[in-house]
Design an enzyme around this catalytic site. Structure first.
Site, PDB file in Angstrom:
ATOM      1  N   LYS A  71       0.742  -1.356  -0.119  1.00 58.71           N
ATOM      2  CA  LYS A  71       0.021   0.145  -0.059  1.00 58.71           C
ATOM      3  C   LYS A  71       0.724   1.219  -0.010  1.00 58.71           C
ATOM      4  O   LYS A  71       0.468   2.223  -0.368  1.00 58.71           O
ATOM      5  CB  LYS A  71      -0.884  -0.076   1.213  1.00 58.71           C
ATOM      6  N   ASP A 107      -9.956   2.817   2.497  1.00 57.32           N
ATOM      7  CA  ASP A 107     -10.198   1.987   3.756  1.00 57.32           C
ATOM      8  C   ASP A 107     -10.834   3.286   4.629  1.00 57.32           C
ATOM      9  O   ASP A 107     -11.743   2.696   5.503  1.00 57.32           O
ATOM     10  CB  ASP A 107      -8.702   1.874   4.264  1.00 57.32           C
TER      11      ASP A 107
END
Ligand code: ATR
Length: 286
Positions: A71, A107
């Site tokens: 990420k 997220d």
């Protein structure tokens, strides 16, 4: 001239990927909406990330999800970043806009939507405890800071990481970084919300079967939210139930972060009920 009608591609980039349920629920959503695209698992070791990202610029690729441990590594490889992705320093969704790659972090939106809609919780002015200080904790802390919590305690096995995260959420009036030990966690007024972002309790991890908190540490009126989604009832959630607290598991965050990614790739509202059903089947009914 012959025109190739090629279905579009989406996928998830991570390493390893054995556990990922994104292919199951994203494919279900694509099929339900009649989008001619395949969502695949693109297991990619760290050294393969630059080449994989380069390939995402191909015309047939709509975009990708990115998961652990990539990420952060993909950030410098992209042409654009959303404000949230830039501030958190992590990307979980890439959109291919005609060869220009845009990085997003869904997220945060996924965590907050699950908290509000499934947990029925309004964070404004609340006292929160975050367990863990890794990548997932960053998204959680950022979302809660923006939503206006009054006080945040960040507890982590490695205190230095908790301190770094605490320094990054300057918008919160009172922030404390402590060790993840019962002694260090005494002295706070009762938390309204406890969020577990550690891997403790996760199926298949070294901490499987372990709860980061004991029953006596959980205030009976709190909401305890474990972003771990496998098992369905984690050791922390079982502990919280015994303490009389409300509980929320990690599946809604998983689905809602995916729903936001789906919207970014396709421009369509995601069919979340279809996604929930497919994720539950992939996770729990085998
Ligand atoms: P993610 O991106 O999923 O958050 P991560 O960055 O590796 O993954 O973070 C994992 C979190 O779980 C960290 O807070 C980690 O604590 P450390 O920072 O001390 O490593 C926590 N964690 C993992 N195993 C743990 C264990 N056995 N006990 C306590 N905390 C643990």
């Amino acid at each position: 001239m012959r025109t190739e009608i090629m279905s579009k591609l989406l996928g998830i980039i991570g390493y390893p990927l054995g556990h990922s349920v994104s292919p199951a629920f994203q494919q279900a959503a694509l099929d339900y909406c009649g989008v001619d695209a395949r969502y695949e698992a693109w297991e990619t070791p760290p050294e393969g990330v630059p080449q994989r990202v380069q390939w995402l610029r191909s015309p047939e690729v709509l975009g990708a999800n990115v998961t652990v441990p990539h990420k952060e590594a993909v950030l410098p490889l992209l042409e654009g970043l959303s404000e949230t992705a830039r501030r958190i320093g992590a990307v979980n969704t890439i959109v291919n806009r005609a060869g220009r790659l845009e990085g997003h972090n869904t997220d945060v939106a996924g965590f907050m939507r699950a908290l509000r809609e499934e947990g029925g919780f309004d964070p404004q002015g609340k006292l929160v405890l975050i367990l863990g200080a890794g990548g997932a904790a960053k998204a959680v802390a950022f979302g809660l800071a923006v939503a206006g919590v009054a006080r945040m305690t960040i507890a982590n096995r490695t205190v230095g990481r908790a301190q770094e995260l605490a320094a990054a959420v300057e918008a919160v009036p009172q922030v404390r970084a402590v060790a993840l030990t019962p002694e260090a966690l005494t002295g706070d007024p009762p938390w309204d919300l406890i969020v577990n972002t550690t891997t403790l309790g996760m199926a298949g991890s070294p901490g499987e079967g372990e709860s980061p908190l004991a029953e006596a540490q959980v205030p009976p009126g709190a909401l305890v939210y474990d972003i771990v989604y496998n098992p369905k009832v984690t050791p922390l959630l079982a502990t919280a139930r015994r303490a009389g607290a409300h509980t929320l598991g990690g599946l809604p965050m998983l689905v809602y972060q995916g729903a936001e990614a789906f919207r970014l790739w396709t421009g369509l509202e995601a069919p979340v009920e279809v996604m929930f059903a497919a994720a539950r089947r992939a996770l729990w009914s085998t």
